[in-house]
Design an enzyme around this catalytic site. Structure first.
Site, PDB file in Angstrom:
ATOM      1  N   TYR A  96      -5.439   9.506   1.512  1.00 41.47           N
ATOM      2  CA  TYR A  96      -5.060   8.132   1.865  1.00 41.47           C
ATOM      3  C   TYR A  96      -6.308   7.288   2.129  1.00 41.47           C
ATOM      4  O   TYR A  96      -6.479   6.211   1.539  1.00 41.47           O
ATOM      5  CB  TYR A  96      -4.128   8.141   3.085  1.00 41.47           C
ATOM      6  N   ALA A 150       0.847  -1.198   0.000  1.00 37.63           N
ATOM      7  CA  ALA A 150       0.000   0.000   0.000  1.00 37.63           C
ATOM      8  C   ALA A 150       0.873   1.233   0.000  1.00 37.63           C
ATOM      9  O   ALA A 150       2.033   1.194   0.419  1.00 37.63           O
ATOM     10  CB  ALA A 150      -0.904   0.016   1.235  1.00 37.63           C
TER      11      ALA A 150
HETATM   12  N1  NAP Z   1       0.769   1.477   9.272  1.00 30.35           N
HETATM   13  C1  NAP Z   1      -0.399   1.676   9.843  1.00 30.35           C
HETATM   14  O1  NAP Z   1      -0.499   2.264  10.924  1.00 30.35           O
HETATM   15  C2  NAP Z   1      -1.646   1.140   9.193  1.00 30.35           C
HETATM   16  C3  NAP Z   1      -2.882   1.410   9.784  1.00 30.35           C
HETATM   17  C4  NAP Z   1      -4.043   0.894   9.196  1.00 30.35           C
HETATM   18  C5  NAP Z   1      -3.940   0.128   8.050  1.00 30.35           C
HETATM   19  N2  NAP Z   1      -2.730  -0.087   7.489  1.00 30.35           N
HETATM   20  C6  NAP Z   1      -2.682  -0.899   6.271  1.00 30.35           C
HETATM   21  O2  NAP Z   1      -1.944  -2.067   6.551  1.00 30.35           O
HETATM   22  C7  NAP Z   1      -1.288  -2.521   5.370  1.00 30.35           C
HETATM   23  C8  NAP Z   1       0.163  -2.783   5.668  1.00 30.35           C
HETATM   24  O3  NAP Z   1       0.732  -1.583   6.148  1.00 30.35           O
HETATM   25  P1  NAP Z   1       2.211  -1.513   6.703  1.00 30.35           P
HETATM   26  O4  NAP Z   1       2.160  -0.748   7.976  1.00 30.35           O
HETATM   27  O5  NAP Z   1       2.840  -2.851   6.645  1.00 30.35           O
HETATM   28  O6  NAP Z   1       2.834  -0.561   5.591  1.00 30.35           O
HETATM   29  P2  NAP Z   1       4.338  -0.355   5.148  1.00 30.35           P
HETATM   30  O7  NAP Z   1       5.271  -0.827   6.205  1.00 30.35           O
HETATM   31  O8  NAP Z   1       4.427   1.049   4.658  1.00 30.35           O
HETATM   32  O9  NAP Z   1       4.463  -1.370   3.940  1.00 30.35           O
HETATM   33  C9  NAP Z   1       3.791  -1.156   2.742  1.00 30.35           C
HETATM   34  C10 NAP Z   1       4.605  -1.816   1.676  1.00 30.35           C
HETATM   35  O10 NAP Z   1       3.938  -1.611   0.442  1.00 30.35           O
HETATM   36  C11 NAP Z   1       4.927  -1.500  -0.537  1.00 30.35           C
HETATM   37  N3  NAP Z   1       4.449  -0.784  -1.718  1.00 30.35           N
HETATM   38  C12 NAP Z   1       4.216   0.529  -1.877  1.00 30.35           C
HETATM   39  N4  NAP Z   1       3.817   0.772  -3.140  1.00 30.35           N
HETATM   40  C13 NAP Z   1       3.820  -0.414  -3.782  1.00 30.35           C
HETATM   41  C14 NAP Z   1       3.524  -0.844  -5.099  1.00 30.35           C
HETATM   42  N5  NAP Z   1       3.140   0.041  -6.037  1.00 30.35           N
HETATM   43  N6  NAP Z   1       3.625  -2.154  -5.394  1.00 30.35           N
HETATM   44  C15 NAP Z   1       4.023  -3.058  -4.469  1.00 30.35           C
HETATM   45  N7  NAP Z   1       4.334  -2.720  -3.214  1.00 30.35           N
HETATM   46  C16 NAP Z   1       4.225  -1.414  -2.876  1.00 30.35           C
HETATM   47  C17 NAP Z   1       6.055  -0.738   0.122  1.00 30.35           C
HETATM   48  O11 NAP Z   1       7.240  -1.091  -0.518  1.00 30.35           O
HETATM   49  P3  NAP Z   1       8.420  -0.028  -0.678  1.00 30.35           P
HETATM   50  O12 NAP Z   1       8.795   0.358   0.698  1.00 30.35           O
HETATM   51  O13 NAP Z   1       9.433  -0.811  -1.399  1.00 30.35           O
HETATM   52  O14 NAP Z   1       7.840   1.108  -1.446  1.00 30.35           O
HETATM   53  C18 NAP Z   1       6.007  -1.233   1.543  1.00 30.35           C
HETATM   54  O15 NAP Z   1       6.976  -2.224   1.778  1.00 30.35           O
HETATM   55  C19 NAP Z   1      -1.552  -1.454   4.325  1.00 30.35           C
HETATM   56  O16 NAP Z   1      -2.623  -1.854   3.526  1.00 30.35           O
HETATM   57  C20 NAP Z   1      -1.961  -0.236   5.125  1.00 30.35           C
HETATM   58  O17 NAP Z   1      -2.797   0.608   4.381  1.00 30.35           O
HETATM   59  C21 NAP Z   1      -1.577   0.381   8.038  1.00 30.35           C
END
Ligand code: NAP
Length: 291
Positions: free
Chosen positions: A124, A59
């Site tokens: 977002y 994401a």
């Molecule tokens: N973090 C929070 O607090 C939170 C809260 C609620 C929901 N969420 C949801 O939970 C899920 C996981 O979040 P997370 O915290 O693990 O996020 P994260 O650590 O930011 O990881 C997201 C990953 O998505 C990859 N990404 C970005 N653009 C991409 C693309 N075009 N194609 C393929 N990969 C891509 C990024 O890779 P690169 O780094 O290589 O770009 C990153 O490794 C997401 O759906 C997010 O919306 C997160």
């Protein structure tokens, strides 16, 4: 069972790879190996690996940056999910997808249920809602797991920021009028793998939208206090800084933050016997890993 995991280098992606149960052949790809916004690349990877399940942990998660980089946020969070959904449907396989509390307006007083009206206030949240809509429209067997306030030992998150600030400063202000549920990336991965095992064993699930977050609900200020308390106890911090309770208005950000992000997670418990994890215990595990 062959499982394709996208966004494998992110917080949740990392834990999905680490916690994969026996009997699953996991293919985890980061954004350089698989850009989900690239439909041709998605189709190619799916055709080559022939997954039996896709778990999308990819994401665009930079909430503030999304306000000035909307095109990219929509390309990943809506169009990328559509690409995965279409490729999965062609193979007749399900997609498990992670979404967010930001699909809600954040002005409620009761925990949000899956059936509550959505109303994102920023790019977002709107783009993530777009992904939910695309998945539901294009892939008949889907799980959308909305979560919140994700933290883990791997990647950037509030816990890591607090630890850094706690070392640098003697005093800091943390927002005390936003309520939510801290959720460990590992607990999200465990919930998704539990669903994957149920799907493998029974060939079906009760598809649709679910909420999954840590318990109990708290404010960022309370979360910070617990981080410092545990970090100090574990010797990660020499001293506990003074943590002032501040208001959202004292900490302006480009994207508005929901004042109320608390998710009601009872539907997932009733349908799939997956209980919420206590984030304080999960925090302890993460801090021990960091120590
Ligand atoms: N973090 C929070 O607090 C939170 C809260 C609620 C929901 N969420 C949801 O939970 C899920 C996981 O979040 P997370 O915290 O693990 O996020 P994260 O650590 O930011 O990881 C997201 C990953 O998505 C990859 N990404 C970005 N653009 C991409 C693309 N075009 N194609 C393929 N990969 C891509 C990024 O890779 P690169 O780094 O290589 O770009 C990153 O490794 C997401 O759906 C997010 O919306 C997160």
């Amino acid at each position: 069972m062959r499982v394709l995991i996208t966004g494998a280098r992110g917080q949740v992606g990392h834990e999905l790879l680490r916690l994969a149960p026996e009997g699953f052949q996991v293919h985890g790809l980061g954004s350089t190996a698989l850009d989900i916004g690239n439909a041709a690349q998605v189709a190619k990877v799916v055709a080559e690996f022939q997954p039996q399940l896709i778990i999308n942990a990819a994401a665009y998660t930079a909430v503030d940056k999304a306000e000035s980089d909307a095109e990219r946020a929509w390309a990943v969070n809506r169009d990328g999910v559509a690409n995965l959904a279409i490729a999965a449907e062609r193979l007749g396989i399900p997609v498990f997808h992670i979404s967010t509390d930001y699909v809600f307006a954040g002005d409620a007083r009761e925990p949000y249920r899956e059936s509550d009206p959505v109303g994102p206030t920023g790019v977002y949240g709107a783009s993530k809602l777009g992904g939910e809509v695309m998945l539901a429209a294009n892939c008949s067997r889907n799980i959308i797991l909305r979560t919140s306030w994700v933290f883990g030992a791997h990647g950037n998150n509030f816990v890591k920021t607090m630890l850094r600030l706690g070392r640098e400063r003697e005093e800091l202000g943390v927002v005390a009028d936003q309520h939510g549920c801290p959720t460990s990336a590992a607990s999200i991965a465990r919930a998704l793998w539990t669903l994957a095992v149920q799907y493998r064993d029974h060939g079906a699930l009760q598809w649709g939208v679910y909420h999954y977050a840590g318990t109990p609900a708290c404010t960022w200020h309370e979360f910070a206090l617990e981080i410092f308390r545990q970090a100090h106890e574990l010797g990660l911090l020499e001293r506990v800084p003074v943590v002032r309770a501040i208001a959202t208005t004292d900490y302006p950000t480009p994207a508005t933050r929901p004042a109320w992000s608390v998710l009601d997670c009872s539907k997932l418990h009733e349908a799939h016997d997956i209980a919420q994890a206590d984030w304080r215990e999960e925090l302890g595990l993460v801090l021990r890993e960091l120590a």
